[in-house]
Design a protein around this motif. Sequence first.
Motif, PDB file in Angstrom:
ATOM      1  N   PHE A  95      -6.100  -2.423   7.923  1.00 52.98           N
ATOM      2  CA  PHE A  95      -6.438  -1.731   6.678  1.00 52.98           C
ATOM      3  C   PHE A  95      -7.942  -1.784   6.428  1.00 52.98           C
ATOM      4  O   PHE A  95      -8.557  -0.779   6.064  1.00 52.98           O
ATOM      5  CB  PHE A  95      -5.706  -2.372   5.495  1.00 52.98           C
ATOM      6  N   VAL A  96      -8.513  -2.969   6.617  1.00 52.77           N
ATOM      7  CA  VAL A  96      -9.950  -3.139   6.397  1.00 52.77           C
ATOM      8  C   VAL A  96     -10.737  -2.186   7.292  1.00 52.77           C
ATOM      9  O   VAL A  96     -11.655  -1.491   6.839  1.00 52.77           O
ATOM     10  CB  VAL A  96     -10.367  -4.604   6.671  1.00 52.77           C
ATOM     11  N   ASP A  97     -10.361  -2.132   8.566  1.00 52.18           N
ATOM     12  CA  ASP A  97     -11.076  -1.273   9.515  1.00 52.18           C
ATOM     13  C   ASP A  97     -10.975   0.200   9.125  1.00 52.18           C
ATOM     14  O   ASP A  97     -11.970   0.935   9.153  1.00 52.18           O
ATOM     15  CB  ASP A  97     -10.511  -1.484  10.921  1.00 52.18           C
ATOM     16  N   LYS A  98      -9.779   0.648   8.757  1.00 48.21           N
ATOM     17  CA  LYS A  98      -9.608   2.060   8.365  1.00 48.21           C
ATOM     18  C   LYS A  98     -10.460   2.398   7.147  1.00 48.21           C
ATOM     19  O   LYS A  98     -11.082   3.474   7.085  1.00 48.21           O
ATOM     20  CB  LYS A  98      -8.134   2.349   8.079  1.00 48.21           C
ATOM     21  N   ILE A  99     -10.508   1.495   6.188  1.00 44.55           N
ATOM     22  CA  ILE A  99     -11.294   1.741   4.974  1.00 44.55           C
ATOM     23  C   ILE A  99     -12.783   1.746   5.300  1.00 44.55           C
ATOM     24  O   ILE A  99     -13.536   2.595   4.813  1.00 44.55           O
ATOM     25  CB  ILE A  99     -10.940   0.699   3.897  1.00 44.55           C
ATOM     26  N   PHE A 100     -13.222   0.814   6.136  1.00 45.81           N
ATOM     27  CA  PHE A 100     -14.637   0.787   6.521  1.00 45.81           C
ATOM     28  C   PHE A 100     -15.027   2.051   7.291  1.00 45.81           C
ATOM     29  O   PHE A 100     -16.194   2.441   7.306  1.00 45.81           O
ATOM     30  CB  PHE A 100     -14.942  -0.451   7.364  1.00 45.81           C
ATOM     31  N   LYS A 101     -14.040   2.678   7.929  1.00 48.64           N
ATOM     32  CA  LYS A 101     -14.325   3.906   8.686  1.00 48.64           C
ATOM     33  C   LYS A 101     -14.108   5.162   7.844  1.00 48.64           C
ATOM     34  O   LYS A 101     -14.122   6.273   8.383  1.00 48.64           O
ATOM     35  CB  LYS A 101     -13.462   3.941   9.950  1.00 48.64           C
ATOM     36  N   GLY A 102     -13.872   4.971   6.540  1.00 48.87           N
ATOM     37  CA  GLY A 102     -13.858   6.127   5.650  1.00 48.87           C
ATOM     38  C   GLY A 102     -12.551   6.468   4.980  1.00 48.87           C
ATOM     39  O   GLY A 102     -12.504   7.358   4.124  1.00 48.87           O
ATOM     40  N   ALA A 103     -11.456   5.801   5.343  1.00 42.51           N
ATOM     41  CA  ALA A 103     -10.173   6.101   4.708  1.00 42.51           C
ATOM     42  C   ALA A 103     -10.168   5.625   3.259  1.00 42.51           C
ATOM     43  O   ALA A 103     -10.810   4.625   2.919  1.00 42.51           O
ATOM     44  CB  ALA A 103      -9.030   5.433   5.470  1.00 42.51           C
ATOM     45  N   LYS A 104      -9.439   6.349   2.408  1.00 44.72           N
ATOM     46  CA  LYS A 104      -9.279   5.931   1.017  1.00 44.72           C
ATOM     47  C   LYS A 104      -8.050   5.022   0.909  1.00 44.72           C
ATOM     48  O   LYS A 104      -6.990   5.357   1.439  1.00 44.72           O
ATOM     49  CB  LYS A 104      -9.104   7.151   0.118  1.00 44.72           C
ATOM     50  N   PRO A 105      -8.183   3.875   0.218  1.00 42.89           N
ATOM     51  CA  PRO A 105      -7.032   2.965   0.104  1.00 42.89           C
ATOM     52  C   PRO A 105      -5.788   3.662  -0.422  1.00 42.89           C
ATOM     53  O   PRO A 105      -4.675   3.409   0.062  1.00 42.89           O
ATOM     54  CB  PRO A 105      -7.527   1.896  -0.881  1.00 42.89           C
ATOM     55  N   GLY A 106      -5.955   4.550  -1.398  1.00 47.39           N
ATOM     56  CA  GLY A 106      -4.815   5.223  -2.012  1.00 47.39           C
ATOM     57  C   GLY A 106      -4.051   6.126  -1.074  1.00 47.39           C
ATOM     58  O   GLY A 106      -2.913   6.505  -1.361  1.00 47.39           O
ATOM     59  N   ASP A 107      -4.673   6.479   0.078  1.00 50.86           N
ATOM     60  CA  ASP A 107      -4.001   7.328   1.065  1.00 50.86           C
ATOM     61  C   ASP A 107      -3.308   6.513   2.161  1.00 50.86           C
ATOM     62  O   ASP A 107      -2.636   7.091   3.018  1.00 50.86           O
ATOM     63  CB  ASP A 107      -5.013   8.278   1.721  1.00 50.86           C
ATOM     64  N   LEU A 108      -3.498   5.191   2.154  1.00 51.99           N
ATOM     65  CA  LEU A 108      -2.913   4.335   3.189  1.00 51.99           C
ATOM     66  C   LEU A 108      -1.618   3.714   2.659  1.00 51.99           C
ATOM     67  O   LEU A 108      -1.648   2.920   1.715  1.00 51.99           O
ATOM     68  CB  LEU A 108      -3.894   3.222   3.586  1.00 51.99           C
ATOM     69  N   PRO A 109      -0.459   4.065   3.220  1.00 50.46           N
ATOM     70  CA  PRO A 109       0.807   3.528   2.715  1.00 50.46           C
ATOM     71  C   PRO A 109       0.840   1.998   2.756  1.00 50.46           C
ATOM     72  O   PRO A 109       0.334   1.377   3.701  1.00 50.46           O
ATOM     73  CB  PRO A 109       1.847   4.111   3.674  1.00 50.46           C
TER      74      PRO A 109
END
Length: 327
Positions: free
Chosen positions: A277-291
């Motif tokens: 999760f941390v990696d995806k967010i650091f690469k630009g993903a929004k937390p609210g879009d990550l199940p």
Amino acid sequence: MFGMRRREFIGLAGAASMWPLATRAQQWGKIYRIGILEPVSAVRNASNLDALRKGLRDFGYVEGRNLFIEYRSADGRAERFPDLASELVGLNLDLIVTRGTPATMAIQNATGTIPVVMATMGGPGAIVASFARPGGNITGVITFSTELTAKRVEILKELAPDLSRIALLHNMGNPAVPPEWEETRTAARSLGLQAELLDVRSEGDLGRAFELAVRQHVDGLVIGADGLTQMHQQTIIAFAARNRLPAVYPAREFVEDGGLIAYAVNYPNLYFRLAAFVDKIFKGAKPGDLPVEQPTKFELMINLKTAKALGLTVPPLLLARADEVIE
């Protein structure tokens, strides 16, 4: 206030941690800053933090190079969370990791912008709108504490078939706990057991809860997962041993410390998964879009030495199901 706040800097790589941030940034690019808000100290939380570190290293985030971690612990006192959350929010962090519903709610109240990755036991609606699309700035994993409660009662009865009256020792001040009490009552009723509640919201409540358990002739304990019970696990285990009470616990640490049996999510595995999760967010993903993800790995641990001290014979089928046995 609570005096000097705990500041724990986790595993910074020696002299590299002393270099000016700008110097390190030139050599390794962006320096990521993560805050961690937990119910217990880094020492008590070591196996989980080691798993999180390993996961982060696998994605290329190395403390002392491109990662800096600020750890804050409420030391089993949930009333400290709001102040600690405000402190972390003021540190210009890139992301905050939390464990437990009280810690997560404190961060949620303190910031709507800093990404948050949680390991918590609240169901849909407690923290996020839904697990599939959490929305907002929070995502992570859930620990299935409520769902596992009935199974713990069943395992305790299987191990100690003569039980008649059990008690749940838990902090009802934690918003995620009342459903666990309902699960305990339902499971106990289905097995022909009486269920009592030992509500512990502060260290001072523990002694009164123990006295109540003796007065009500409780002959088995179900221990809930909360910062207070984690912080005082040795006291709880000692009470159970002194009064010859079989008890089922919510994490492996209790059994390693002399508790009888635990059935729980594998917490190191959950913490390892938080790194993705941390990696995806650091690469630009929004937390609210990550199940929000559910646990996939559970563990049953039995302390045979403790069982022997209590005069209990572990049924062969239960022993065969155990993931780990302490002899």
